[in-house]
Write a protein that holds these residues in place. Sequence first.
Motif, PDB file in Angstrom:
ATOM      1  N   SER A   1       0.802  -1.224   0.000  1.00  0.00           N
ATOM      2  CA  SER A   1       0.000   0.000   0.000  1.00  0.00           C
ATOM      3  C   SER A   1       0.832   1.271   0.000  1.00  0.00           C
ATOM      4  O   SER A   1       0.595   2.195  -0.798  1.00  0.00           O
ATOM      5  CB  SER A   1      -0.956   0.005   1.204  1.00  0.00           C
ATOM      6  N   THR A   2       1.831   1.367   0.872  1.00  0.00           N
ATOM      7  CA  THR A   2       2.618   2.597   0.965  1.00  0.00           C
ATOM      8  C   THR A   2       3.404   2.854  -0.321  1.00  0.00           C
ATOM      9  O   THR A   2       3.509   3.996  -0.780  1.00  0.00           O
ATOM     10  CB  THR A   2       3.575   2.532   2.163  1.00  0.00           C
TER      11      THR A   2
ATOM     12  N   SER B   1       9.304  -0.736   1.681  1.00  0.00           N
ATOM     13  CA  SER B   1       8.703  -1.627   0.686  1.00  0.00           C
ATOM     14  C   SER B   1       9.734  -2.388  -0.141  1.00  0.00           C
ATOM     15  O   SER B   1       9.420  -2.896  -1.215  1.00  0.00           O
ATOM     16  CB  SER B   1       7.788  -0.825  -0.251  1.00  0.00           C
TER      17      SER B   1
ATOM     18  N   VAL C   1       8.057   8.205   3.931  1.00  0.00           N
ATOM     19  CA  VAL C   1       7.844   7.072   4.838  1.00  0.00           C
ATOM     20  C   VAL C   1       8.193   7.455   6.270  1.00  0.00           C
ATOM     21  O   VAL C   1       7.463   7.125   7.221  1.00  0.00           O
ATOM     22  CB  VAL C   1       8.685   5.861   4.365  1.00  0.00           C
TER      23      VAL C   1
ATOM     24  N   ILE D   1      -1.501  11.538   2.688  1.00  0.00           N
ATOM     25  CA  ILE D   1      -0.753  10.310   2.408  1.00  0.00           C
ATOM     26  C   ILE D   1      -1.286   9.160   3.260  1.00  0.00           C
ATOM     27  O   ILE D   1      -1.515   8.050   2.769  1.00  0.00           O
ATOM     28  CB  ILE D   1       0.755  10.530   2.657  1.00  0.00           C
ATOM     29  N   VAL D   2      -1.529   9.407   4.554  1.00  0.00           N
ATOM     30  CA  VAL D   2      -2.068   8.375   5.442  1.00  0.00           C
ATOM     31  C   VAL D   2      -3.427   7.906   4.949  1.00  0.00           C
ATOM     32  O   VAL D   2      -3.733   6.716   4.924  1.00  0.00           O
ATOM     33  CB  VAL D   2      -2.169   8.901   6.890  1.00  0.00           C
TER      34      VAL D   2
ATOM     35  N   VAL E   1      -3.061   5.598   1.924  1.00  0.00           N
ATOM     36  CA  VAL E   1      -2.554   4.279   2.311  1.00  0.00           C
ATOM     37  C   VAL E   1      -3.647   3.469   3.007  1.00  0.00           C
ATOM     38  O   VAL E   1      -3.835   2.281   2.725  1.00  0.00           O
ATOM     39  CB  VAL E   1      -1.312   4.415   3.209  1.00  0.00           C
TER      40      VAL E   1
ATOM     41  N   SER F   1      -5.304  -0.217   2.029  1.00  0.00           N
ATOM     42  CA  SER F   1      -5.264  -1.323   2.986  1.00  0.00           C
ATOM     43  C   SER F   1      -6.656  -1.880   3.270  1.00  0.00           C
ATOM     44  O   SER F   1      -6.829  -3.074   3.508  1.00  0.00           O
ATOM     45  CB  SER F   1      -4.612  -0.866   4.295  1.00  0.00           C
TER      46      SER F   1
ATOM     47  N   PHE G   1       5.509   9.803   7.508  1.00  0.00           N
ATOM     48  CA  PHE G   1       4.306   8.998   7.676  1.00  0.00           C
ATOM     49  C   PHE G   1       4.356   8.214   8.988  1.00  0.00           C
ATOM     50  O   PHE G   1       3.453   8.281   9.815  1.00  0.00           O
ATOM     51  CB  PHE G   1       4.238   8.063   6.464  1.00  0.00           C
TER      52      PHE G   1
END
Length: 389
Positions: A71-72, A82, A224, A165-166, A169, A173, A227
């Motif tokens: 997802s990220t 990732s 990342v 962004i969160v 993601v 998910s 995040f």
Amino acid sequence: MSPLAAGYPIGAAASVEQLTADPHALLARLRAAEPVSWLPALNGWLVTRHDLALQVMKDAATFTVDDPRFSTAQVVGPSMLSLDADEHARHRAPFSRQFRPREIEDRFGDFVRAECGRLVDGFVATGRAELRRALAGPLAVAVMADALGLDSTDAKRVLAWYDAIVSAVAEISAGHAPDQPDPLGAQAFGELRAHIEGSAAKPSLLAEAAQALALPEVVSNAAVLMFGGIETTEGMIANLLLHLLTNPSQMDVVRADPSRIPDAVEESLRLEPAAAVVDRYATRDVELAGATIARGDLVTVSLTAANRDPALFDRPDDFDLLRPNLRHQLAFARGPHFCLGIDLARLETRVAVETVLDRLPGLALTDAATPAGLVFRKPDAVHVRWDAP
């Protein structure tokens, strides 16, 4: 019902809504009867036992993050989060040097204490506040902005990037946007990229990383770090405050002996990890606790369930900061993807609680609250009152 789902009746009946709102009873049933279960709601396997969670997270050769569905990566591109093996090490190494445990206090201690004091100064006279948005979130944003050299950027702008962004993601998910990331998330990442690229020459953690990584790789890893550093730390602080405020006997322990606050941090992480799950993908056909997992299958580890495994933790649903093995919790994952910012997050959470207990006498919760979330779990709000000066 598919033949696969028929073999896992508890998992087959599970819903995203159950896993989001109050999953603990469901996770306990899964852990006892179907510790590796097929959940159609997630279109993947869910691992709920502590020993099996460790096995999956430590075996990156069999259970990888390096999959286009991760997802990220769909939102920010390839990063240390990732990638596996040599590429993971290459992306992580330039940042790891800045997060060595022995250097965290020296690098960030004074800043975190000053920022906590500044934030509390802004509301201490009112006698009431909502501590997630007044303290936990702004502190996490300020620390990550400082760590990444974005301290000259407006905090609201950083928070807006992070929120988008969160959200993107989390949508992936939950299976709501499997093919196309949320355009708002892509836009936020584009703005973050442009900002970092425009300031990469300034002395900062990102500038140092740019000596070893290509600029797009620096940007992806910065996203990342932002995040994880904002979302999980805000959740850690909010969850711990809620646990202490709803467990008076444990609050009495830390008031009487503030040196126990680090134990309270660990126990809160065990009881309600801010990051509830981690995703992996099977690189080969493999059997795990009797479940036949096919190559390419999604394998989700429930850190929430593993942290309440009664095989390891006595009275697992109780908040007990005197628990002898509380540091066996898995909130920061294990294996090669063990959280890079673990000691910084612990520092922020500890100092936030120390400041609150020191500055807000008679602190009490005014509204009931419970953590919620499929991927990231925290209360929507922590409304409190205290004896104002």
